[in-house]
Design a protein around this motif. Sequence first.
Motif, PDB file in Angstrom:
ATOM      1  N   GLY A 127       0.823  -1.197   0.000  1.00  0.00           N
ATOM      2  CA  GLY A 127       0.000   0.000   0.000  1.00  0.00           C
ATOM      3  C   GLY A 127       0.857   1.248   0.000  1.00  0.00           C
ATOM      4  N   ASN A 128       0.256   2.338  -0.349  1.00  0.00           N
ATOM      5  CA  ASN A 128       0.960   3.618  -0.350  1.00  0.00           C
ATOM      6  C   ASN A 128       0.756   4.332   0.973  1.00  0.00           C
ATOM      7  OD1 ASN A 128       1.954   3.905  -3.224  1.00  0.00           O
ATOM      8  ND2 ASN A 128      -0.194   3.404  -3.535  1.00  0.00           N
ATOM      9  N   ASP A 129       1.630   5.246   1.244  1.00  0.00           N
ATOM     10  CA  ASP A 129       1.529   6.038   2.460  1.00  0.00           C
ATOM     11  C   ASP A 129       0.229   6.844   2.405  1.00  0.00           C
ATOM     12  OD1 ASP A 129       1.796   7.770   4.565  1.00  0.00           O
ATOM     13  OD2 ASP A 129       3.951   8.017   4.275  1.00  0.00           O
ATOM     14  N   PRO A 130      -0.700   6.653   3.346  1.00  0.00           N
ATOM     15  CA  PRO A 130      -1.976   7.382   3.309  1.00  0.00           C
ATOM     16  C   PRO A 130      -1.798   8.897   3.247  1.00  0.00           C
ATOM     17  CG  PRO A 130      -2.060   5.622   4.921  1.00  0.00           C
ATOM     18  CD  PRO A 130      -0.634   5.715   4.462  1.00  0.00           C
ATOM     19  N   GLU A 131      -0.683   9.403   3.823  1.00  0.00           N
ATOM     20  CA  GLU A 131      -0.491  10.850   3.814  1.00  0.00           C
ATOM     21  C   GLU A 131      -0.233  11.379   2.409  1.00  0.00           C
ATOM     22  OE1 GLU A 131       2.060  12.623   6.638  1.00  0.00           O
ATOM     23  OE2 GLU A 131       1.572  11.182   8.222  1.00  0.00           O
ATOM     24  N   ASP A 132       0.187  10.479   1.501  1.00  0.00           N
ATOM     25  CA  ASP A 132       0.361  10.901   0.116  1.00  0.00           C
ATOM     26  C   ASP A 132      -0.961  11.306  -0.515  1.00  0.00           C
ATOM     27  OD1 ASP A 132       3.031  10.472   0.189  1.00  0.00           O
ATOM     28  OD2 ASP A 132       2.982   8.504  -0.769  1.00  0.00           O
TER      29      ASP A 132
ATOM     30  N   ARG B  69       8.631  11.246   1.126  1.00  0.00           N
ATOM     31  CA  ARG B  69       9.772  10.385   1.401  1.00  0.00           C
ATOM     32  C   ARG B  69      10.109  10.476   2.887  1.00  0.00           C
ATOM     33  NH1 ARG B  69      13.304   9.314  -3.271  1.00  0.00           N
ATOM     34  NH2 ARG B  69      12.425  10.244  -5.136  1.00  0.00           N
ATOM     35  N   ARG B  70      10.542   9.365   3.456  1.00  0.00           N
ATOM     36  CA  ARG B  70      10.858   9.345   4.887  1.00  0.00           C
ATOM     37  C   ARG B  70      12.211   8.674   5.122  1.00  0.00           C
ATOM     38  NH1 ARG B  70       5.246   9.179   5.152  1.00  0.00           N
ATOM     39  NH2 ARG B  70       4.365  10.523   6.768  1.00  0.00           N
ATOM     40  N   ILE B  71      12.796   8.964   6.289  1.00  0.00           N
ATOM     41  CA  ILE B  71      14.045   8.311   6.693  1.00  0.00           C
ATOM     42  C   ILE B  71      13.732   7.262   7.757  1.00  0.00           C
ATOM     43  CG2 ILE B  71      15.449  10.334   6.180  1.00  0.00           C
ATOM     44  CD1 ILE B  71      15.517  10.901   9.187  1.00  0.00           C
ATOM     45  N   CYS B  72      14.685   6.363   7.991  1.00  0.00           N
ATOM     46  CA  CYS B  72      14.518   5.301   8.978  1.00  0.00           C
ATOM     47  C   CYS B  72      14.943   5.801  10.363  1.00  0.00           C
ATOM     48  CB  CYS B  72      15.345   4.080   8.584  1.00  0.00           C
ATOM     49  SG  CYS B  72      15.314   2.760   9.824  1.00  0.00           S
ATOM     50  N   LEU B  73      14.021   5.782  11.312  1.00  0.00           N
ATOM     51  CA  LEU B  73      14.332   6.235  12.665  1.00  0.00           C
ATOM     52  C   LEU B  73      14.972   5.135  13.507  1.00  0.00           C
ATOM     53  CD1 LEU B  73      11.186   8.394  13.510  1.00  0.00           C
ATOM     54  CD2 LEU B  73      13.411   9.129  12.650  1.00  0.00           C
ATOM     55  N   LEU B  74      15.014   3.895  12.976  1.00  0.00           N
ATOM     56  CA  LEU B  74      15.675   2.815  13.703  1.00  0.00           C
ATOM     57  C   LEU B  74      17.191   2.869  13.526  1.00  0.00           C
ATOM     58  CD1 LEU B  74      13.272  -0.168  12.971  1.00  0.00           C
ATOM     59  CD2 LEU B  74      13.354   1.307  14.981  1.00  0.00           C
ATOM     60  N   CYS B  75      17.646   3.506  12.458  1.00  0.00           N
ATOM     61  CA  CYS B  75      19.082   3.683  12.249  1.00  0.00           C
ATOM     62  C   CYS B  75      19.606   4.738  13.224  1.00  0.00           C
ATOM     63  CB  CYS B  75      19.359   4.144  10.809  1.00  0.00           C
ATOM     64  SG  CYS B  75      19.094   2.875   9.555  1.00  0.00           S
ATOM     65  N   PRO B  76      20.918   4.719  13.526  1.00  0.00           N
ATOM     66  CA  PRO B  76      21.479   5.769  14.392  1.00  0.00           C
ATOM     67  C   PRO B  76      21.151   7.153  13.825  1.00  0.00           C
ATOM     68  CG  PRO B  76      23.086   4.043  14.024  1.00  0.00           C
ATOM     69  CD  PRO B  76      21.935   3.740  13.119  1.00  0.00           C
TER      70      PRO B  76
ATOM     71  N   GLY C 224      21.009  10.463  12.176  1.00  0.00           N
ATOM     72  CA  GLY C 224      21.848  11.054  11.148  1.00  0.00           C
ATOM     73  C   GLY C 224      22.453  10.047  10.192  1.00  0.00           C
ATOM     74  N   PHE C 225      22.160   8.741  10.391  1.00  0.00           N
ATOM     75  CA  PHE C 225      22.771   7.710   9.557  1.00  0.00           C
ATOM     76  C   PHE C 225      21.749   6.875   8.792  1.00  0.00           C
ATOM     77  CE2 PHE C 225      25.806   8.589  12.952  1.00  0.00           C
ATOM     78  CZ  PHE C 225      26.914   8.920  12.190  1.00  0.00           C
ATOM     79  N   SER C 226      20.529   7.355   8.732  1.00  0.00           N
ATOM     80  CA  SER C 226      19.547   6.659   7.903  1.00  0.00           C
ATOM     81  C   SER C 226      19.949   6.788   6.443  1.00  0.00           C
ATOM     82  CB  SER C 226      18.162   7.272   8.107  1.00  0.00           C
ATOM     83  OG  SER C 226      17.254   6.810   7.125  1.00  0.00           O
ATOM     84  N   PRO C 227      19.684   5.750   5.624  1.00  0.00           N
ATOM     85  CA  PRO C 227      19.913   5.924   4.182  1.00  0.00           C
ATOM     86  C   PRO C 227      19.081   7.083   3.650  1.00  0.00           C
ATOM     87  CG  PRO C 227      19.529   3.615   4.724  1.00  0.00           C
ATOM     88  CD  PRO C 227      19.219   4.405   5.959  1.00  0.00           C
ATOM     89  N   GLN C 228      19.295   7.443   2.406  1.00  0.00           N
ATOM     90  CA  GLN C 228      18.578   8.561   1.823  1.00  0.00           C
ATOM     91  C   GLN C 228      17.068   8.372   1.962  1.00  0.00           C
ATOM     92  OE1 GLN C 228      20.522   6.474   0.311  1.00  0.00           O
ATOM     93  NE2 GLN C 228      19.755   5.743  -1.654  1.00  0.00           N
TER      94      GLN C 228
ATOM     95  N   PHE D 192       7.348   4.841   0.844  1.00  0.00           N
ATOM     96  CA  PHE D 192       6.767   3.971   1.859  1.00  0.00           C
ATOM     97  C   PHE D 192       7.174   2.514   1.683  1.00  0.00           C
ATOM     98  CE2 PHE D 192       2.900   1.903   3.755  1.00  0.00           C
ATOM     99  CZ  PHE D 192       3.122   2.328   5.050  1.00  0.00           C
ATOM    100  N   ALA D 193       6.990   1.955   0.498  1.00  0.00           N
ATOM    101  CA  ALA D 193       7.284   0.539   0.265  1.00  0.00           C
ATOM    102  C   ALA D 193       8.766   0.246   0.448  1.00  0.00           C
ATOM    103  CB  ALA D 193       6.829   0.141  -1.140  1.00  0.00           C
ATOM    104  N   ALA D 194       9.636   1.108  -0.092  1.00  0.00           N
ATOM    105  CA  ALA D 194      11.079   0.907   0.032  1.00  0.00           C
ATOM    106  C   ALA D 194      11.511   0.969   1.492  1.00  0.00           C
ATOM    107  CB  ALA D 194      11.822   1.954  -0.786  1.00  0.00           C
TER     108      ALA D 194
END
Length: 393
Positions: free
Chosen positions: A339-344, A367-374, A376-380, A384-386
Amino acid sequence: LSELGYHEVDCPRWNSEVYKAEALTDEEWKRVRPILVEAAESNKNRRILNETRRKNRRSRDLRLLWNKVVAVASGTRAVYKAERGACPILKEFLDLAPVAALLEADTDGIPQHELHSIRPDALQFAIQGRRRYLVKLRNIRDGLPLDELNDEEWSTLSDNETIAQLDTIAADLVRAVNGFWDPTRKTVVWYPSARMSGPDADLGVLAAAEALARGLISKVLEAIGKGPNTEAGAVTSGDWGRNPMLYRCARCDETVAPHFTTFTEMVSHFLENKVWFDKASDAREKMVIEASGLKDPLPYSTIFNDHDWNARGDLIASDNSRDKARVAKLQNQLEAAYGNDPEDYDGEDFTTRSRRSTNKVPERRIRRICLLCPEGFSPQPMYFAALKVHIEH
């Protein structure tokens, strides 16, 4: 009339109301004022138009001179118009004191003898500007101080010798292996890209891509069947009116791999992953050492670098139509499943049949970043799906 902003030559001296032996009275001035102001305005407009035409002719003469000078200063590389960007721009030439004086002189064009008199200085200005630009790029590539220009060494050379030396530097810099990382745009650029020239170019922010990622560009060139001496223009631009070749990263998960990627984007993609991996590895190592109480650094990274171009395996995936269709189907199925991000869609909950759908995909997807990564170190930032695939992995 002067108080109203008109020049002395704008005054309508021909008017019969002006040619009077006695001074105008206040009542006479009120009567003739609109007539004289209208005539003065007409004369002013005509004067400004004539001055503009004469200045345009002077500017044209200087521009033609500058183009000829730049062609000479560019040496054998003059046939590549993009490389003329290494020379100063026309505005910098026009700002030179003797040139500015000719431009502002109230003449209809510039006599040939005056143009001939400033040509040697103009040529020197173009050559020295090109020299400073190319030497700075070479310094960046070789890891030398940006402003180490060795003026004394160059001062012993004649104009022709200087131009020949600069041609040699330029012929080396245009090779695709000599890319430059631009952190402000997060992309790799090559000489003579327009992004690297002009008054707004800041060479100080550039770094040699080879220094940041040794062997990367050579590996990508090898993956697309090109040698190390290939000029950047052959892989970053299309062939005579054609679009550049497009590729897909073989190291990314097929379901989220960026597809239809240019050579520039592919190199930037690997380099950006390398920059992230190095930073994330350092951050992870500090966390492990602090948590375990170890004093020595870890012998290896605890994060797997899946974009190591020196590791075995292909860098570039097959671009045949069957593989393209297969990967496109996988990515569309993934997006439909997650599914797509509902906010889209302003909260509306539905999925698209295809990411290429023109009637359902929003104009601007989030587009969003990963908050589980340290931090400032989230990938670009990812769609949503990615992002879901990244977290699951």
